[in-house]
Design a protein around this motif. Structure first.
Motif, PDB file in Angstrom:
ATOM      1  N   SER A  16      53.298  57.438  32.585  1.00 28.94           N
ATOM      2  CA  SER A  16      53.441  58.441  33.636  1.00 28.94           C
ATOM      3  C   SER A  16      52.146  58.626  34.415  1.00 28.94           C
ATOM      4  CB  SER A  16      53.868  59.771  33.004  1.00 28.94           C
ATOM      5  OG  SER A  16      54.156  60.742  33.968  1.00 28.94           O
ATOM      6  N   SER A  17      52.303  59.224  35.595  1.00 28.98           N
ATOM      7  CA  SER A  17      51.142  59.594  36.409  1.00 28.98           C
ATOM      8  C   SER A  17      51.531  60.797  37.251  1.00 28.98           C
ATOM      9  CB  SER A  17      50.721  58.434  37.330  1.00 28.98           C
ATOM     10  OG  SER A  17      51.743  58.148  38.260  1.00 28.98           O
ATOM     11  N   GLY A  18      50.559  61.506  37.713  1.00 28.53           N
ATOM     12  CA  GLY A  18      50.855  62.671  38.533  1.00 28.53           C
ATOM     13  C   GLY A  18      51.167  62.317  39.974  1.00 28.53           C
ATOM     14  N   LYS A  19      50.818  61.099  40.387  1.00 19.18           N
ATOM     15  CA  LYS A  19      51.031  60.699  41.782  1.00 19.18           C
ATOM     16  C   LYS A  19      51.376  59.220  41.841  1.00 19.18           C
ATOM     17  CE  LYS A  19      47.503  60.342  44.541  1.00 19.18           C
ATOM     18  NZ  LYS A  19      47.681  58.949  44.986  1.00 19.18           N
ATOM     19  N   GLY A  20      51.873  58.801  43.003  1.00 20.80           N
ATOM     20  CA  GLY A  20      52.151  57.392  43.208  1.00 20.80           C
ATOM     21  C   GLY A  20      50.903  56.636  43.638  1.00 20.80           C
ATOM     22  N   GLY A  21      50.995  55.319  43.604  1.00 17.72           N
ATOM     23  CA  GLY A  21      49.911  54.496  44.111  1.00 17.72           C
ATOM     24  C   GLY A  21      48.789  54.207  43.143  1.00 17.72           C
ATOM     25  N   VAL A 145      51.695  58.074  27.959  1.00 19.55           N
ATOM     26  CA  VAL A 145      50.432  57.509  28.431  1.00 19.55           C
ATOM     27  C   VAL A 145      50.246  57.952  29.874  1.00 19.55           C
ATOM     28  CG1 VAL A 145      49.172  55.394  29.001  1.00 19.55           C
ATOM     29  CG2 VAL A 145      50.551  55.506  26.905  1.00 19.55           C
ATOM     30  N   ILE A 146      49.110  58.552  30.175  1.00 28.21           N
ATOM     31  CA  ILE A 146      48.788  58.973  31.528  1.00 28.21           C
ATOM     32  C   ILE A 146      47.988  57.862  32.201  1.00 28.21           C
ATOM     33  CG2 ILE A 146      47.620  60.677  32.975  1.00 28.21           C
ATOM     34  CD1 ILE A 146      49.984  61.849  31.529  1.00 28.21           C
ATOM     35  N   VAL A 147      48.455  57.446  33.392  1.00 24.45           N
ATOM     36  CA  VAL A 147      47.751  56.432  34.182  1.00 24.45           C
ATOM     37  C   VAL A 147      47.098  57.115  35.372  1.00 24.45           C
ATOM     38  CG1 VAL A 147      47.953  54.272  35.468  1.00 24.45           C
ATOM     39  CG2 VAL A 147      49.480  54.712  33.516  1.00 24.45           C
ATOM     40  N   SER A 148      45.819  56.837  35.571  1.00 18.71           N
ATOM     41  CA  SER A 148      45.126  57.388  36.726  1.00 18.71           C
ATOM     42  C   SER A 148      44.138  56.361  37.248  1.00 18.71           C
ATOM     43  CB  SER A 148      44.386  58.684  36.363  1.00 18.71           C
ATOM     44  OG  SER A 148      43.788  59.263  37.512  1.00 18.71           O
ATOM     45  N   ILE A 174      50.568  63.491  24.153  1.00 12.10           N
ATOM     46  CA  ILE A 174      49.935  62.496  25.015  1.00 12.10           C
ATOM     47  C   ILE A 174      49.045  61.628  24.141  1.00 12.10           C
ATOM     48  CG2 ILE A 174      48.397  62.129  26.973  1.00 12.10           C
ATOM     49  CD1 ILE A 174      49.276  64.863  28.026  1.00 12.10           C
ATOM     50  N   ILE A 175      49.349  60.339  24.101  1.00 17.14           N
ATOM     51  CA  ILE A 175      48.579  59.473  23.205  1.00 17.14           C
ATOM     52  C   ILE A 175      47.266  59.034  23.851  1.00 17.14           C
ATOM     53  CG2 ILE A 175      50.674  58.701  22.064  1.00 17.14           C
ATOM     54  CD1 ILE A 175      50.334  56.003  23.444  1.00 17.14           C
ATOM     55  N   GLY A 176      47.134  59.257  25.162  1.00 20.05           N
ATOM     56  CA  GLY A 176      45.869  58.937  25.790  1.00 20.05           C
ATOM     57  C   GLY A 176      45.997  58.683  27.279  1.00 20.05           C
TER      58      GLY A 176
END
Length: 255
Positions: A16-21, A145-148, A174-176
């Motif tokens: 997951s992420s909070g925004k696109g791109g 998993v948070i992607v940024s 959240i694992i990281g």
């Protein structure tokens, strides 16, 4: 939902992420291929109904087939995947209201023969909306998993995703956090790193929320080319980026 059974060995993970791109789908694709290369059975659900891209990035060359009223997902590089992209004519837009989105996701979970993969990666849409709620309330998610990217605007949106998973009614661990587009390394100067979008923003955010930092993924031409051509960078000769994804996958396995 087969993954809801107490004896299921499958680990459903939300990417997951909070925004696109921020390259979430390319991260999902290459993480899946890296896990498969380590001997794990892996599936991907492309939950980004409006902006699906997994079929193209994974390079699957056939559509799902139906056997005994179950969909058999196509497989490539040891990864099985299901996406609305397999059922929509090329170039056609998805214009659906919430109930149709929920029905499609439900079918991805219940009408697809997954055969208990070790990992089920769910490529989430950007934001914090209906699809997130549907999946978190339907699937026994074992982690997110948070992607940024390193820049401040992406980190600010990543905080919203972290806050969503931490809500009491959801309570998804959240694992990281993994930082994509961390640095650019020219092929002719592999020792050089250029921090185009800022430096170590993901590490600072992970530290702020006391989350494991899962690694840095560089921004390189081979990732873009692989996504367009259906050949993940994990299957290319880009050793630097391959190693970044292998280390990332190892962190996910240990989490």
């Amino acid at each position: 939902v087969p993954f809801a059974k107490n004896d299921s060995k499958t680990r459903p993970l939300l990417i997951s992420s909070g925004k696109g791109g921020v390259g979430k789908s390319s991260v999902t694709t290459n993480l899946a291929v890296a896990l498969a290369a380590q001997g794990y059975s892996v599936g991907i659900i492309d939950a980004d109904i409006y902006g699906y891209s997994i079929p193209r990035m994974l390079g699957t060359d056939r559509d799902p087939v139906v056997i005994d009223e179950m969909l058999i997902p196509p497989e490539m590089y040891g990864v099985r995947a299901i996406s609305i992209g397999y059922f929509v004519p090329q170039g056609e837009a998805i214009v659906w209201r919430g109930p149709m989105l929920h029905k499609a996701l439900e079918q991805f979970l219940t009408d697809v023969f997954w055969d208990e993969p070790d990992f089920l990666l769910i490529d989430m849409p950007p934001g914090t909306g209906d699809i997130h709620l549907t999946l978190m309330q339907t699937v026994p998610v074992t982690g997110a998993v948070i992607v940024s990217t390193p820049q401040d605007v992406a980190l600010a949106d990543a905080k919203k995703g972290i806050a969503m998973f931490g809500q009491a009614q959801l309570n998804v661990p959240i694992i990281g956090l993994v930082e994509n587009m961390s640095y650019f390394t020219p092929a002719e100067l592999p020792a050089n790193r250029y921090y185009i979008f800022g430096k170590q923003g993901g590490q600072r955010l992970a530290s702020e929320y006391d989350l494991p930092f899962l690694g840095e993924i560089p921004i390189v031409q081979s990732i873009r080319e692989g996504g367009d051509q259906g050949i993940p960078v994990m299957m290319s000769d880009d050793i630097i980026t391959q190693q970044a994804f292998i280390r990332f996958a190892a962190q996910v396995v240990r989490s």
